[in-house]
Design a protein around this motif. Structure first.
Motif, PDB file in Angstrom:
ATOM      1  N   UNK A 102       0.841  -1.206   0.000  1.00 17.31           N
ATOM      2  CA  UNK A 102       0.000   0.000   0.000  1.00 17.31           C
ATOM      3  C   UNK A 102       0.873   1.251   0.000  1.00 17.31           C
ATOM      4  N   UNK A 103       1.996   1.202   0.729  1.00 17.69           N
ATOM      5  CA  UNK A 103       2.871   2.380   0.778  1.00 17.69           C
ATOM      6  C   UNK A 103       3.528   2.622  -0.588  1.00 17.69           C
ATOM      7  N   UNK A 104       3.743   1.539  -1.355  1.00 23.58           N
ATOM      8  CA  UNK A 104       4.375   1.688  -2.681  1.00 23.58           C
ATOM      9  C   UNK A 104       3.358   2.009  -3.777  1.00 23.58           C
ATOM     10  N   UNK A 105       2.087   1.799  -3.472  1.00 23.59           N
ATOM     11  CA  UNK A 105       1.048   1.959  -4.494  1.00 23.59           C
ATOM     12  C   UNK A 105       1.054   3.345  -5.164  1.00 23.59           C
ATOM     13  N   UNK A 106       1.157   4.457  -4.397  1.00 20.46           N
ATOM     14  CA  UNK A 106       1.119   5.760  -5.073  1.00 20.46           C
ATOM     15  C   UNK A 106       2.267   5.953  -6.066  1.00 20.46           C
ATOM     16  N   UNK A 107       3.505   5.535  -5.703  1.00 21.96           N
ATOM     17  CA  UNK A 107       4.631   5.782  -6.611  1.00 21.96           C
ATOM     18  C   UNK A 107       4.693   4.751  -7.746  1.00 21.96           C
ATOM     19  N   UNK A 108       4.365   3.496  -7.453  1.00 22.72           N
ATOM     20  CA  UNK A 108       4.499   2.455  -8.495  1.00 22.72           C
ATOM     21  C   UNK A 108       3.203   2.234  -9.274  1.00 22.72           C
ATOM     22  N   UNK A 109       2.114   2.810  -8.781  1.00 17.72           N
ATOM     23  CA  UNK A 109       0.825   2.628  -9.470  1.00 17.72           C
ATOM     24  C   UNK A 109       0.172   1.280  -9.190  1.00 17.72           C
ATOM     25  N   UNK A 110       0.583   0.577  -8.125  1.00 18.56           N
ATOM     26  CA  UNK A 110      -0.029  -0.722  -7.809  1.00 18.56           C
ATOM     27  C   UNK A 110      -1.506  -0.554  -7.506  1.00 18.56           C
ATOM     28  N   UNK A 111      -2.312  -1.459  -8.083  1.00 22.87           N
ATOM     29  CA  UNK A 111      -3.751  -1.487  -7.805  1.00 22.87           C
ATOM     30  C   UNK A 111      -4.046  -2.727  -6.965  1.00 22.87           C
ATOM     31  N   UNK A 112      -4.631  -2.518  -5.782  1.00 22.48           N
ATOM     32  CA  UNK A 112      -4.914  -3.641  -4.881  1.00 22.48           C
ATOM     33  C   UNK A 112      -6.407  -3.874  -4.751  1.00 22.48           C
ATOM     34  N   UNK A 113      -6.772  -5.150  -4.528  1.00 22.59           N
ATOM     35  CA  UNK A 113      -8.164  -5.507  -4.256  1.00 22.59           C
ATOM     36  C   UNK A 113      -8.171  -6.270  -2.934  1.00 22.59           C
ATOM     37  N   UNK A 114      -9.041  -5.846  -1.996  1.00 22.39           N
ATOM     38  CA  UNK A 114      -9.132  -6.521  -0.701  1.00 22.39           C
ATOM     39  C   UNK A 114     -10.375  -7.410  -0.688  1.00 22.39           C
ATOM     40  N   UNK A 115     -10.165  -8.728  -0.627  1.00 22.43           N
ATOM     41  CA  UNK A 115     -11.275  -9.687  -0.660  1.00 22.43           C
ATOM     42  C   UNK A 115     -11.242 -10.546   0.605  1.00 22.43           C
ATOM     43  N   UNK A 116     -12.342 -10.538   1.366  1.00 18.85           N
ATOM     44  CA  UNK A 116     -12.442 -11.410   2.529  1.00 18.85           C
ATOM     45  C   UNK A 116     -12.777 -10.654   3.804  1.00 18.85           C
ATOM     46  N   UNK A 117     -12.922 -11.405   4.900  1.00 21.96           N
ATOM     47  CA  UNK A 117     -13.297 -10.906   6.233  1.00 21.96           C
ATOM     48  C   UNK A 117     -14.781 -10.540   6.286  1.00 21.96           C
ATOM     49  N   UNK A 118     -15.219 -10.193   7.486  1.00 20.22           N
ATOM     50  CA  UNK A 118     -16.650  -9.927   7.708  1.00 20.22           C
ATOM     51  C   UNK A 118     -17.100  -8.681   6.941  1.00 20.22           C
ATOM     52  N   UNK A 119     -18.425  -8.568   6.664  1.00 18.91           N
ATOM     53  CA  UNK A 119     -18.915  -7.408   5.910  1.00 18.91           C
ATOM     54  C   UNK A 119     -18.428  -6.086   6.531  1.00 18.91           C
ATOM     55  N   UNK A 120     -17.910  -5.209   5.673  1.00 17.47           N
ATOM     56  CA  UNK A 120     -17.465  -3.886   6.119  1.00 17.47           C
ATOM     57  C   UNK A 120     -15.998  -3.830   6.515  1.00 17.47           C
ATOM     58  N   UNK A 121     -15.393  -4.978   6.813  1.00 14.10           N
ATOM     59  CA  UNK A 121     -14.016  -4.966   7.339  1.00 14.10           C
ATOM     60  C   UNK A 121     -12.994  -4.622   6.236  1.00 14.10           C
ATOM     61  N   UNK A 122     -13.115  -5.264   5.067  1.00 15.79           N
ATOM     62  CA  UNK A 122     -12.164  -4.979   3.979  1.00 15.79           C
ATOM     63  C   UNK A 122     -12.280  -3.512   3.553  1.00 15.79           C
ATOM     64  N   UNK A 123     -13.519  -3.017   3.570  1.00 18.34           N
ATOM     65  CA  UNK A 123     -13.748  -1.618   3.193  1.00 18.34           C
ATOM     66  C   UNK A 123     -13.094  -0.675   4.206  1.00 18.34           C
ATOM     67  N   UNK A 124     -13.259  -0.975   5.493  1.00 13.19           N
ATOM     68  CA  UNK A 124     -12.654  -0.142   6.544  1.00 13.19           C
ATOM     69  C   UNK A 124     -11.130  -0.201   6.449  1.00 13.19           C
TER      70      UNK A 124
END
Ligand code: UDP
Length: 265
Positions: A102-124
């Motif tokens: 996540x820290x490298x995402x802004x400079x390298x352009x990495x796109x991440x997807x968070x899948x799993x955990x209880x409803x609302x947790x990945x979003x938080x």
């Protein structure tokens, strides 16, 4: 193709599985290469419970053995490799890998997807990462409670979001099996099982204080916070026993080799 054949990283055998002797920096470099290749790569974050579960689960054993990269997620794995005479470099946990990506995402352009955990947790967790690292691209989230009928829609959601890195938090061994089953349909170059990572970043579950982490007592902290974790904690003594037995076997075969070479000499 398994990483040990492609990238010269050392694969260390451990209880019928392998773990790579990688530092955090080498892990991030490998992930960067995987992303550039645009072909699917499974990254496993191996802890002691996975070693114990895999002993009675040949499908999991095969999946971990064929993963392109296996990092040492827990202090237990480091301890075991040290005892067996094949020390690793450092702990490379799923929680830290996600933070660094996540820290490298802004400079390298990495796109991440968070899948799993209880409803609302990945979003938080995604919101927490975006505010910690402005410009961090978490391009989609989806909770980990679903029926088999909902799976095609989840696959479609992930494909449409076009992530470079899919972080899957469904628990061991479900997340490893899910990744294995869908790796060739998702069109994502890096797929990584991350266990309770979103629970930590969403603030739902606190990480153990640093002094407890240093004393390798994270398991005790988790147990005190959530007594339902007992089944996971109960794998620890099994893991210790497996390691001590393997050490004894190694010692015996080293002794036999010495005796044989003395006889030959
Ligand atoms: N989980 C899920 N769907 C399920 C069961 C579990 O998304 O059907 C999530 C759970 O909410 C938690 C994670 O999987 O966030 C499991 O993490 P944990 O550290 O408890 O387990 P481990 O990875 O060590 O098995």
């Amino acid at each position: 193709m398994p990483l040990q054949q492609t990238q010269n990283l050392e694969a260390i055998p451990l209880h019928g599985l392998v773990v790579h002797r990688v530092s955090m920096e080498e892990t991030l470099e490998a992930i960067d290469r995987f992303i550039s290749s645009r072909t699917p790569h499974h990254v496993v974050t191996l802890d002691s419970s996975m070693c114990v579960i895999a002993r009675d689960d040949p499908a999991l054993q095969s999946i971990v053995s064929h993963a392109e990269l296996v990092t040492p997620d827990s202090a237990g794995v480091l301890w075991a490799c040290r005892r067996l005479g094949t020390p690793l470099k450092e702990r490379v946990s799923g929680v830290e890998i996600v933070d660094r990506l996540c820290s490298l995402s802004p400079s390298r352009g990495y796109r991440l997807f968070f899948f799993g955990s209880a409803p609302g947790v990945a979003q938080a967790a995604a919101e927490r990462m975006r505010s910690r690292y402005p410009g961090c691209q978490v391009v989609g989230t989806r909770d980990g409670f679903f029926t088999p009928e909902q799976e095609p829609a989840i696959v479609e959601q992930i494909r449409a979001a076009r992530p470079d890195i899919l972080c899957v938090a469904l628990g061991i061994p479900r997340q490893e099996k899910w990744i294995h089953r869908f790796r060739d349909t998702l069109n994502v170059p890096v797929l990584i099982g991350v266990g309770g990572t979103f629970d930590v970043y969403s603030g739902r579950v606190k990480r153990a204080p640093v002094w407890m982490q240093r004393l390798n007592l994270e398991w005790l902290f988790r147990l005190l916070k959530n007594p339902r974790k007992i089944s996971k904690v109960m794998t620890l003594p099994k893991f210790v026993l497996m390691t001590l037995r393997a050490q004894r076997r190694n010692g015996r075969s080293a002794g036999e080799q010495t005796r044989t070479s003395r006889r030959i000499g």
